[in-house]
Design an enzyme around this catalytic site. Structure first.
Site, mmCIF file in Angstrom:
data_model
loop_
_atom_site.group_PDB
_atom_site.id
_atom_site.type_symbol
_atom_site.label_atom_id
_atom_site.label_comp_id
_atom_site.label_asym_id
_atom_site.label_seq_id
_atom_site.Cartn_x
_atom_site.Cartn_y
_atom_site.Cartn_z
ATOM 1 N N ALA A 29 49.925 40.302 39.951
ATOM 2 C CA ALA A 29 50.553 39.101 40.511
ATOM 3 C C ALA A 29 51.631 39.483 41.522
ATOM 4 C CB ALA A 29 51.153 38.256 39.392
ATOM 5 N N LYS A 54 41.949 30.633 38.304
ATOM 6 C CA LYS A 54 43.064 31.507 37.918
ATOM 7 C C LYS A 54 44.259 30.696 37.438
ATOM 8 C CE LYS A 54 41.946 35.839 39.269
ATOM 9 N NZ LYS A 54 42.768 36.503 40.252
ATOM 10 N N LYS A 99 30.579 28.814 36.376
ATOM 11 C CA LYS A 99 29.381 28.961 37.200
ATOM 12 C C LYS A 99 28.367 27.872 36.875
ATOM 13 C CE LYS A 99 28.438 33.008 34.317
ATOM 14 N NZ LYS A 99 28.177 34.450 34.279
ATOM 15 N N ARG A 121 31.456 49.042 38.783
ATOM 16 C CA ARG A 121 31.225 48.150 39.910
ATOM 17 C C ARG A 121 31.368 48.880 41.251
ATOM 18 N NH1 ARG A 121 33.004 42.994 42.535
ATOM 19 N NH2 ARG A 121 34.913 43.914 43.309
ATOM 20 N N GLU A 168 32.110 43.428 30.773
ATOM 21 C CA GLU A 168 33.457 43.944 31.018
ATOM 22 C C GLU A 168 33.854 44.895 29.886
ATOM 23 O OE1 GLU A 168 34.456 42.538 33.847
ATOM 24 O OE2 GLU A 168 36.627 42.804 33.968
ATOM 25 N N ASP A 193 49.943 40.699 44.577
ATOM 26 C CA ASP A 193 49.381 39.546 45.302
ATOM 27 C C ASP A 193 50.455 38.857 46.122
ATOM 28 O OD1 ASP A 193 46.825 39.841 44.459
ATOM 29 O OD2 ASP A 193 46.925 38.341 42.865
ATOM 30 N N LYS A 239 37.680 34.611 31.573
ATOM 31 C CA LYS A 239 37.577 35.738 32.496
ATOM 32 C C LYS A 239 38.388 36.899 31.919
ATOM 33 C CE LYS A 239 37.942 36.811 37.399
ATOM 34 N NZ LYS A 239 38.529 38.149 37.322
HETATM 35 S S1 IVH Z 1 30.456 36.346 35.474
HETATM 36 C C1 IVH Z 1 29.223 36.977 40.334
HETATM 37 N N1 IVH Z 1 32.003 36.253 33.410
HETATM 38 O O1 IVH Z 1 35.299 38.980 36.997
HETATM 39 C C2 IVH Z 1 30.031 37.518 39.269
HETATM 40 N N2 IVH Z 1 32.589 37.739 35.139
HETATM 41 O O2 IVH Z 1 35.739 38.240 39.976
HETATM 42 C C3 IVH Z 1 29.876 36.688 38.026
HETATM 43 N N3 IVH Z 1 34.650 38.980 34.720
HETATM 44 O O3 IVH Z 1 33.457 41.357 38.651
HETATM 45 C C4 IVH Z 1 30.524 37.344 36.920
HETATM 46 N N4 IVH Z 1 35.058 38.125 32.754
HETATM 47 O O4 IVH Z 1 33.779 41.810 36.211
HETATM 48 C C5 IVH Z 1 31.795 36.815 34.600
HETATM 49 N N5 IVH Z 1 33.256 36.019 31.486
HETATM 50 C C6 IVH Z 1 33.059 36.606 32.676
HETATM 51 C C7 IVH Z 1 33.938 37.575 33.205
HETATM 52 C C8 IVH Z 1 33.669 38.118 34.449
HETATM 53 C C9 IVH Z 1 35.480 38.980 33.672
HETATM 54 C C10 IVH Z 1 34.852 39.795 35.940
HETATM 55 C C11 IVH Z 1 33.617 40.462 36.423
HETATM 56 C C12 IVH Z 1 33.547 40.208 37.909
HETATM 57 C C13 IVH Z 1 34.840 39.540 38.204
HETATM 58 C C14 IVH Z 1 34.635 38.418 39.203
#
Ligand code: IVH
Length: 672
Positions: free
Chosen positions: A35, A319, A295, A137, A179, A38, A116
């Protein structure tokens, strides 16, 4: 800021951000929070927007994170590992939804939301159900082969579990993405052990997880408790996983951990409720999170909507408000507390932290300032302690301007309070006013509050004030509004009638004129004229309380010292509590502007004695018509009212400035 200053600041910001990025993305170490970084990047981007000629190709604003480490073999991802665009509030989520609706007008949109996680993204490749390869990644296209280390993570199946209905996943290629995280409790335990061994502490769970995976010794990874949480599953035939919900079900069936918190929603409004819930509940999760991933549930539509830049259109990261930010210390003001203590307070360039604008923070005491070496002009990281009270975490000394001097408490006390004396008792960190106990200060404060120029309560003279305070009926100036006749009658000094008079007089002052009320608060350097100017400029107490140093100094006649004193008074927590108490007791100061009155914009000085009124009365009448009553003659004085027995020096000064001299009769005519 001019261009030269901007160029200097831009260069320093780039150096610091690049250093942070190198440590974060390459060495998996943390020099400051994401943060805070950022916040610096944001400042850099703003300066670059203002001075586009300062943009260079190697600026951190022009880069994408993550470079694969050369020590691992490099592996190309079968499909790019994307990142997500961030959204920060309801409006941005709704805007995203509007875009989706335009792109897919006929679809019934369903959303899949999950926590996340703050860890290291890693793809696991299974062939015929057996783990072949684990890849970080990296830059999204190419990552590092970390298979040896990943194999040590207990909750990653080395072979996919056979499960009814999922037999096909054990055939051919199955890629799982997820992750790598370390639980907060495991992290704390590791650090505790390190502390006991006298070793340097790890910065945070995310860095430790990433650092553990991105080093070459699998024994070390085995010794550190890591976990894997899957969120994606890729097959050659996408029809096997039609929705993200079905992906999570398959992942669990095949032996992976996937977050139980993930849910499907029919509307963005429901997703936002979910987000609100997790904004507070997240602190109870075993791992760190800084938001949600939202999503589209339908994976065919997800794929169809495609990618812009490095992020898919059909997903966003929601966020939570950052709890840390960087800002600049514009000043350090000293407020005098209820007990006569001098409390240093930092005044910042306003900045948003955890959803609200912060412009002050207490710096506690001189020792604390010296320990953190906080100086005026410094860039600091601030955070909200317990999510409410802003605090300075540390100074970014790399960004310190040349010539910034260490804070000198004693010199500042002399500068900001030239007429007062302070002392610091042995074994104490606080400076206090000399000869000023709490009750004594309260007596002076209440006498002032009740005085003629303030609330004008003539039953509250020195002796009555002392009686009320000594009997502990009044513990702050607002308490007079709680007094009952019965309580007052019980005191020696009061008879039935005088008790009634007092309570009645106080009751009649529940809507005092704002300037008198401001004056009555006893803010150092705020005399009755300044109080009037403040009332005129801000119109209400809440607005005055929110005024920045700049707002205050923009008021005619208010300079640095007065502005600092006012700002310091309003940031003091005791004073804030006092104002709240007045409000709770129904005390509502009112302001009637006299601007536009017939003496508006005219400045008067009265010298000598007048026949028909006192100076105070003259002042009041002049002000009631919008004029300003000045205590001494200046260049901006329009009229010098000359009474009886006037000294020659005043008149000489008026001659020098060319001030118009009038007599009492003329003043009376002007007052109508
Ligand atoms: S779905 C297209 N689900 O966040 C990517 N990602 O900024 C869709 N991440 O690189 C990813 N928790 O490593 C997804 N529950 C979650 C997540 C997650 C952490 C990370 C992931 C990705 C980044 C995206």
């Amino acid at each position: 800021m001019n261009k030269a200053a901007a160029a200097e600041r831009v260069a320093k910001l780039r150096e610091l951000i690049n250093d942070y990025r190198y440590h974060y993305h390459v060495l998996d170490e943390s020099t400051m929070s994401e943060a805070a970084a950022d916040s610096l990047k944001h400042e850099l981007a703003q300066l670059e927007a203002e001075f586009p000629e300062l943009i260079t190709a190697d600026s951190p604003t022009q880069r994408i994170a993550g470079t694969p480490l050369a020590k691992f073999s490099q592996i190309s991802h079968s499909s790019r590992m994307l990142s997500l665009n961030d959204v920060f509030d309801e409006a941005e989520v709704s805007a995203w939804e509007d875009r989706l609706r335009k792109l897919a007008p006929d679809a019934k949109l369903e959303y899949f939301a999950d926590i996340k996680m703050d860890g290291l993204a890693c793809a696991l490749v299974y062939q015929d159900g057996v783990l072949q390869q684990a890849v970080t990644r990296g830059d999204g296209f190419v990552g590092e082969d970390v298979t040896m280390n990943i194999r040590t993570i207990e909750n990653i199946p080395l072979e996919l579990r056979p499960a009814k209905g999922y037999e096909q996943f054990l055939r051919g290629r199955t890629e799982v993405r997820g992750e790598v995280v370390m639980y907060k409790a495991d992290f704390a335990a590791l650090n505790k052990a390190r502390e006991a061994e006298g070793k340097p502490l790890f910065a945070n769970p995310r860095n430790l997880a990433a650092g553990t995976i991105r080093q070459l010794d699998p024994k070390l990874s085995a010794a550190r408790p890591l976990r894997y949480r899957a969120y994606d599953l890729l097959r050659d035939n996408p029809a096997e996983t039609p929705t993200n919900q079905s992906v999570y079900e398959a992942l669990r069936a095949l032996g992976f951990s996937a977050n139980n918190q993930a849910r499907v929603f029919g509307s963005v409004r429901d997703v936002l409720k979910f987000a609100e819930h997790w904004d507070t509940a997240r602190h109870d999760l075993p791992f760190n999170t800084d938001g949600l991933v939202i999503k589209l549930n339908d994976r065919e539509l997800f794929a169809k909507l495609g990618v812009v830049g490095k992020a898919p259109r059909a997903a966003v990261a929601f966020k939570y408000a950052a709890e840390e930010a960087t800002t600049i210390v514009k000043d350090i003001v000293l407020s005098i507390g209820r007990t006569g203590s001098a409390n240093p307070v930092a005044v910042f360039e306003p900045v948003v932290v955890a959803g609200s604008t912060v412009q002050h923070a207490t710096l506690h005491n001189a020792d604390e300032i010296a320990r953190k070496d906080i100086r005026v002009g410094d860039t600091v990281i601030i955070y909200k302690a317990g999510d409410i009270i802003p605090q300075v975490l540390k100074v970014l000394t790399e960004l310190r301007p040349k010539g910034a001097k260490p804070f000198d408490m004693e010199a500042e006390l002399k500068r900001q309070y030239p007429e007062l004396e302070f002392e610091r008792a042995e074994n104490e960190v606080v400076y206090r006013m000399k000869n000023a106990s709490g009750p004594l200060l309260l007596k002076r404060a209440l006498e002032h509050f009740a005085s003629k120029g303030a609330l004008d309560i003539d039953t509250l003279g020195e002796k009555n004030v002392a009686a009320l305070i000594d009997a502990e009926l009044v513990k702050d100036i607002a308490d007079i509004y709680t007094l009952t006749e019965e309580q007052v009658r019980g005191l020696d000094r009061f008879a039935e009638v005088s008790a009634r008079n007092l309570v009645q007089a106080v009751r009649e002052r529940k809507t005092p004129p704002l300037p008198r009320f401001i004056y009555g608060l006893g803010i150092r350097h705020v005399g009755s004229q300044t109080a009037i100017d403040l009332a005129e400029a801000f119109g209400s107490l809440p607005k005055l309380a929110k005024a920045t140093l700049e707002d205050l100094q923009a008021v005619d006649g208010i300079g640095t010292v007065v502005a600092e004193s006012i700002a310091a008074w309003f940031v003091d927590e005791d004073n804030q509590a006092l104002l709240q108490k007045f409000d709770d007791l129904g005390v509502k100061p009112v302001y009637e502007s006299h601007a536009g009155g017939k003496l508006d914009g005219m400045n008067f000085v009265v010298t000598g004695s007048l026949d028909t009124m006192s100076r105070d009365e003259a002042a009041e009448k002049i002000r009631a018509l919008g004029g300003t009553f000045q205590s001494s003659l200046g260049k901006d004085t329009n009229y010098l009212v000359v009474g009886a027995n006037v000294g020659a020096s005043k008149l000489a000064k008026a001659e020098k400035y060319g001030t118009k001299q009038i007599d009492e009769q003329t003043l009376l005519e002007m007052l109508g």
